[in-house]
Scaffold this active site. Structure first.
Site, PDB file in Angstrom:
ATOM      1  N   CYS A  62       0.863  -1.171   0.000  1.00 37.20           N
ATOM      2  CA  CYS A  62       0.000   0.000   0.000  1.00 37.20           C
ATOM      3  C   CYS A  62       0.903   1.225   0.000  1.00 37.20           C
ATOM      4  O   CYS A  62       1.722   1.390   0.919  1.00 37.20           O
ATOM      5  CB  CYS A  62      -0.856  -0.042   1.271  1.00 37.20           C
ATOM      6  SG  CYS A  62      -1.847   1.418   1.554  1.00 37.20           S
ATOM      7  N   CYS A 102      -0.897   3.893  -6.341  1.00 39.54           N
ATOM      8  CA  CYS A 102      -1.777   3.274  -5.342  1.00 39.54           C
ATOM      9  C   CYS A 102      -1.992   1.848  -5.833  1.00 39.54           C
ATOM     10  O   CYS A 102      -2.242   1.638  -7.024  1.00 39.54           O
ATOM     11  CB  CYS A 102      -3.108   4.030  -5.276  1.00 39.54           C
ATOM     12  SG  CYS A 102      -4.415   3.130  -4.398  1.00 39.54           S
TER      13      CYS A 102
END
Ligand code: DGL
Length: 274
Positions: free
Chosen positions: A80, A199
């Site tokens: 992440c 992302c």
């Protein structure tokens, strides 16, 4: 000589994300280190991370790293960008006996595009969550790798959540496509040639993003998998026939470890091509 060391087979690798974004990294790891045992934590009770503070995300990262440690995981991929930006430095201090591999926007890509392209053909942007974009770590990375500001940056407010919601409500495909078009519409007039996906949720729909914006996308998944392989000390090729069919999955909404089949990674993204 063939390496018969069993170390890789026994390797336990943890990953976590606010939700299913880390699947884009896990999919690469399955290809690169198919015989490792994977423990994936989806912090879906607290997703999305994008609008949250660094301290909140760090607190979540500590709880998750502890849960992975209890599964005897030695290496954790912070799958992440938002959690990497907010917490990887503090994770390394808090858990000195664990190895952490972070995920960051692959800004190096600008220097890898073929020479001879016109400025318009080289036009590049990086897309991140709000939190990543505001983080000191991202600012430092951008200053270091893009000192002449050749790469435009946009923080997207809703995209990760749209992708996450679609995974769990795959029947709303038409609505998902419509929302996606709306979310990305403001980028169309800029006519970018490349988009760095900052992302881990975004590569799950990379083909769709490429189609809507008429460009090529770039993400670091394969590099991350190679980094994990290197840290695992090995050549995985000999273990190809030992591929497990499942990974261990923990959703913080449901609070229980379950075994999930690898095929479930594809979910509704199958038609979009993961
Ligand atoms: N997948 C995450 C990332 O790479 C987080 C998205 C979110 O929860 O906002 O940034």
């Amino acid at each position: 000589m063939i390496n018969t060391d069993k170390k890789i087979n026994e390797k336990k690798i943890g990953l976590f994300d606010s939700g299913i974004g880390g699947y884009s990294v896990l999919a690469e790891l399955f290809k690169t280190l198919p015989s490792a045992h994977y423990f994936y934590v989806s912090d879906d009770a607290f997703a999305p991370y994008g609008p949250k503070s660094d301290d909140f995300i760090t607190e979540r990262s500590f709880i998750i790293a502890q849960a992975l440690k209890e599964q005897n995981v030695e290496l954790i991929v912070v799958a992440c960008n938002t959690a990497t930006a907010a917490s990887i430095d503090r994770l390394r201090v808090k858990f000195p006996d664990m190895t952490f591999v972070g995920v960051e926007p692959y800004l190096n890509a600008y220097y890898k595009i073929p020479v001879g392209l016109t400025p318009a053909q080289k036009k590049m942007m990086v897309l991140t969550t709000e939190s990543t974009g505001k983080s000191e770590r991202f600012k430092r990375l951008k200053e270091r790798l893009d000192p002449d500001s050749q790469i435009d940056h946009y923080g997207l407010v809703n995209l990760a959540k749209l992708i996450e919601d679609f995974y769990y409500s795959p029947n709303d495909r038409e609505q998902f496509y419509k929302s996606l078009e709306e979310e990305l519409a403001f980028l169309k007039p800029h006519r970018y040639s490349f988009a760095i996906l900052g992302c881990t949720h975004y590569p799950l729909i990379r083909k769709k993003i490429e189609k809507i914006l008429n460009l090529k996308t770039i993400s670091p998944d394969a590099h991350i998998a190679q980094r994990v392989l290197a840290l695992s000390g090995g050549d995985e090729a000999i273990n190809q026939n030992l591929i497990p069919d499942f990974y261990n999955f923990f959703s913080t909404k449901n609070n229980i470890w379950i075994k999930k089949y690898r095929a479930s990674l594809l979910g509704p993204f199958k038609e979009i091509k993961l």
